[in-house]
Design an enzyme around this catalytic site. Sequence first.
Site, mmCIF file in Angstrom:
data_model
loop_
_atom_site.group_PDB
_atom_site.id
_atom_site.type_symbol
_atom_site.label_atom_id
_atom_site.label_comp_id
_atom_site.label_asym_id
_atom_site.label_seq_id
_atom_site.Cartn_x
_atom_site.Cartn_y
_atom_site.Cartn_z
ATOM 1 N N THR A 525 29.077 5.572 10.054
ATOM 2 C CA THR A 525 29.364 6.224 8.775
ATOM 3 C C THR A 525 30.778 5.896 8.315
ATOM 4 O OG1 THR A 525 27.856 8.038 9.278
ATOM 5 C CG2 THR A 525 29.465 8.426 7.559
ATOM 6 N N LYS A 526 31.732 5.974 9.236
ATOM 7 C CA LYS A 526 33.117 5.626 8.896
ATOM 8 C C LYS A 526 33.213 4.164 8.472
ATOM 9 C CE LYS A 526 37.557 5.257 11.266
ATOM 10 N NZ LYS A 526 37.541 4.127 12.165
ATOM 11 N N ASP A 527 32.365 3.333 9.044
ATOM 12 C CA ASP A 527 32.381 1.904 8.754
ATOM 13 C C ASP A 527 31.673 1.570 7.441
ATOM 14 O OD1 ASP A 527 32.684 -0.934 9.366
ATOM 15 O OD2 ASP A 527 30.542 -0.926 9.772
ATOM 16 N N LEU A 692 43.231 3.001 9.436
ATOM 17 C CA LEU A 692 41.871 3.519 9.360
ATOM 18 C C LEU A 692 41.034 3.082 10.552
ATOM 19 C CD1 LEU A 692 39.790 5.108 7.735
ATOM 20 C CD2 LEU A 692 39.215 2.994 6.528
ATOM 21 N N LEU A 695 41.600 5.253 13.552
ATOM 22 C CA LEU A 695 41.342 6.687 13.375
ATOM 23 C C LEU A 695 39.962 7.048 13.897
ATOM 24 C CD1 LEU A 695 42.581 9.251 12.139
ATOM 25 C CD2 LEU A 695 41.449 8.652 9.992
#
Length: 861
Positions: A525-527, A692, A695
Site C-alpha cells: 500500500t505504501k508502495d 519515504l 519509513l
Amino acid sequence: MPKLRLTTQRESIFNNEVISKFELFNSLFLTLPFYKIKDTGTLLPLFFKSCEEGISNGQKPAQVIEEFFTKYTHYTERKDIIDLLFRFIQYIERQVVLFDAVEDASFTKLNTTDEQSTLAFILKKNADNKPMLSKIEKLIDELSLRLVLTAHPTQFYPGNVLAIITDLTHAIRENNITSMNSLLQQLGKTPFFNKKSPTPVDEALNLAWFLENTFYFAAANIQAEIDQNLDEYNLETKKILELGFWPGGDRDGNPNIHADTTLEVSKMLRQILFRCYYRDFRVIKRRITFRGVEENIAILHDVLYKNAFDQACELHDISDELRENLNKIKDTLLTEHEGLFVELVNDLIRKIDLYGNYFASLDIRQDSRVLRSVHAYCRQNKPISSLYPENYDQLSEGEKLKLISFKEATPVYATDGDDLIKDTIQTIKEIKGIQKRNGEKACHRFIISNCQRATDILQLIELFLWNGWSKDTLTIDFVPLFETVTDLKGAADIMDILYSNPFYKAHLASRGNKQDIMLGYSDSTKDGGYLMANWSIFNGKTSLTAVAKKHNIQLAFFDGRGGPPARGGGKTHRFYASMGKEIANKNMQLTVQGQTISSQYGSVESAEFNIEQLINAGISSGLKEKHNVLLDPENKTLLDEMANDAYKGFVDLREHPLFVSYLEKLSPLKLLSQANISSRPVKRNGGGEMKLEDLRAISFVTAWSMLKQNVPGFYGMGTALSNQEKAGNWDKVIKVYEDSDYLRTIVDNCMMSMSKSDFAITAHLAADEEFGAFWTQLHEEFELTKKMLLKLSGQETLMANYPVDKRSIATRERIILPLVLIQHFALEKLQHNQNESDQTALEKLAVRTVFGIVNAGRNLA
C-alpha cells in the site's frame, strides 16, 4: 430473518446498550475525584463543545484552544495551559477505554454468526448426502487457520490496563455500579504509557496476556465445537487452528532483537503455557478424587508444577507424556466411574493437542539483504570459500543457481562478522535447541522479507547446512515475503524456479509438499496505494496458485495484514469468503496486530466470534469454489485499468516534493519514537534524514491517521472510478461491483477509512502559503472518491450499509476530537517556539495525544 430487520435490531441494541450506557457511565466518570484533576471534569464538556463549534466555524485548532482558555478559564501562562490540556488528555484516554468496555460488554448481543455458513448448519443440511459429507470431510482435513500475533507498534494498552478493561466489561455486563465505580477510579490512577521504550521481551509479555487470557480458552472452545459437530456425523476430527508469534523472532529492521531474545521468549511462552495447563489441572485434581487415578494424578502434578514454576527445570518436549497420563485417567473414569468429570480431562487433552509444548509458533524473520551479507561472510571462510568464486555476488541469478550446491559444512570463522551476521548465525544454531525443548512446531518457519529472487531462499538453506543442520534433519519451512508491487509481479516466476530446483523439491516433499508464502499488504500500500496493493496481491495469489498446482504443491498464503484497511485490515473474513477457486484458500494465515488484537480478540467471546467468522469463511469458500468473476478477461482488463490509474495518481502524490515535509511538519511523525510503544525504530535508517523508502508502513499510516486524512486508505480510488465513467464504462463498473464480493469488500473497507477522516479539522490549510495547494489536492481526491463510491454502491452516506459500525466510529471520532485539536495546537506551537522548556512540554503534549487517537480507532484508520 431479513437483513433490514436484523440491522434495525442491531441499531436499537447499540443505541440502548452502548450509546445510552456510555453517556450514563461517562457522567459518573467525569465526577470522579482524581488526583490533580480538580475542575477538569467540569471544564471538559465545555472544551468538547468549543472544539466542535470551532471546527464547524472553520477555525484553526490553535485558535479554538486559545479562545477556550480566554472564555472559560483564568489561565494565561503557557505552563498552566499545557498542564490543563494534559489533564484533558488523561480523561479522554479513559473515556475511550470506557467506550471500549461498554461496547465489548454488549458484544454477544450485537454480533451474531451467519448460521447458514457454520459447520453445524452445513453438516445438518447435508446429513443424508454421503458424497457431500465426504467432500466436507476432505475440506475439513485440508482446512487450517493460523493467527499470528505481531508486536507492531499500534497496541497501546499495557497489560494492567487490559486487565482493568476486562473487569470493567464484566462489571458493565452485570450492571454492577459499585464495581464500576472502583474500576473507573483505578483506571484514572493507572498509567497508560511507558516511561521508556519496551524491550522485545516486554512486548512478548504484553502480547502473551492475550494468549493466556483469551486465545487459550477461545481456541479450545472452537475446537471442541468442531469435534462435537464432526463426531455427530461420524467424521474424523481435525485440528484447524494454530497460533503464531512474532515478538522476539521478528528481527527485520529491529536492532534490539538478538538470539538471546529469541531464546528467552521461547522459554517464556512455554512457561506461561504450563501455568495455564497447571491451572486447569488443579480443577481436575480437585474433582477427580477416585480410586485408580492416584498415580497418574501425582505424576501430572509433579511434571506440570515443575514446568510451570521451577526455573531450574530441565526442558524437553513432554506433551506425549502428558497425553499418556491424561488418557489413562480418562480410561479409568470411563470404565470404573461412569465417565464422571471426563470432559475436564478431554478439555485439557484438547488444549495439549492444540498448543503442545510451545503455545504459539515463534517465527523468525529477517530481511533478504541481511541474509545475503551473511552468505557472503560465510563464503569468505574455509571450507566454504573453495565452493564459490570471489565474484559470486556479481554473477547473474542463473549463474548463481548453478553454483549453489547445498553441501553440509562447518565453517572455520577467521574473523568476527558484524552484529547482524553474528545474530543470524547464532539464531540458526539456536533454533535446533528450541525445537528440542518445546517441540518442532515451536520454531519452524524462517521468513525472508523483501524476497526478490530464488537465491534468497536457497542461500538461506545453505546457511542452515553450514551452521549445525543436516539435509536429513532440516525441520524448517522457508517462507518468502513478497511486498512491493514489482516483487508481487515476479513472485510466481521465483516460485517456479524454486519448485523446479531438485534440492528444494525434495525438501518440500519432506515437509508434506506444503509451501507457505507471505504477502505484505502494508508495504504494498505504501508502495502503490490502496487499490493497486489489493489488486496486485489478488493477481499475485492467482499466479502463485497456478504455479503451485502445476508442481502439485499445497499452498498456504500468509497475509501480512495490519489493523486498518490501508494495511490489509477491515472486514478480513469477507476477503477470504470472496476468493474463487483460482486462489488457494484452504490454509488461511494472517497477522493480527495493533488494536485488532484488543478489539477483535480482547475477550473470549469476541475472540471466539472472530475465529468462527474466519473458519466459516474458509468453509463456505471451500464448498462453493465459484469462479472469481474478476478473472474474466473483460473484468480483469477493467480492474487493471482502474488499478493503474489509482497507482499513477498515488505515485504522483508520493513523489510530490512536499509529500514527506507535509507529514513531518503537520503530523507527529518525527515524534512517534518518543511514544515508547515499541522496541522497533520508526524508520529503518536510524538517525538519518527522513526518507519515504525508509519509513515504516505503520508509521506512515499512523501519521496520516493523526491528520484525520487517511490518504493510504483511499487515494486514487476516486480518480480510477471517475476515469472509467468518463470512458463510458460506468455500467461495466457497476456490473462487476454487483457480481464481485471481493471488489465490494475493497469498496466497503475504503469507506471505513474515509469514515475516520475529517478534512474539516485541517481546512484552514487551504489558505496556507506552503501547503495550501497540496492540502487542496488531497481534499479534492477525498471528495471525488466519496462521490464515486456512493454512486457506485447506491448509498447515501459512507458506511450506510453498516449503521452500527458507522455509529460506533462516529462516537469514537467525537470522543477524540479534542485530542486531535490538542495535537495540532502543540505541533503548530512547536514550529514557532523558541523556549527550550516549552519545546519539551509541547513535544510531550503532542505525543500523549497519539495514544488515545490510535486506541479509539481500534483498527487505526
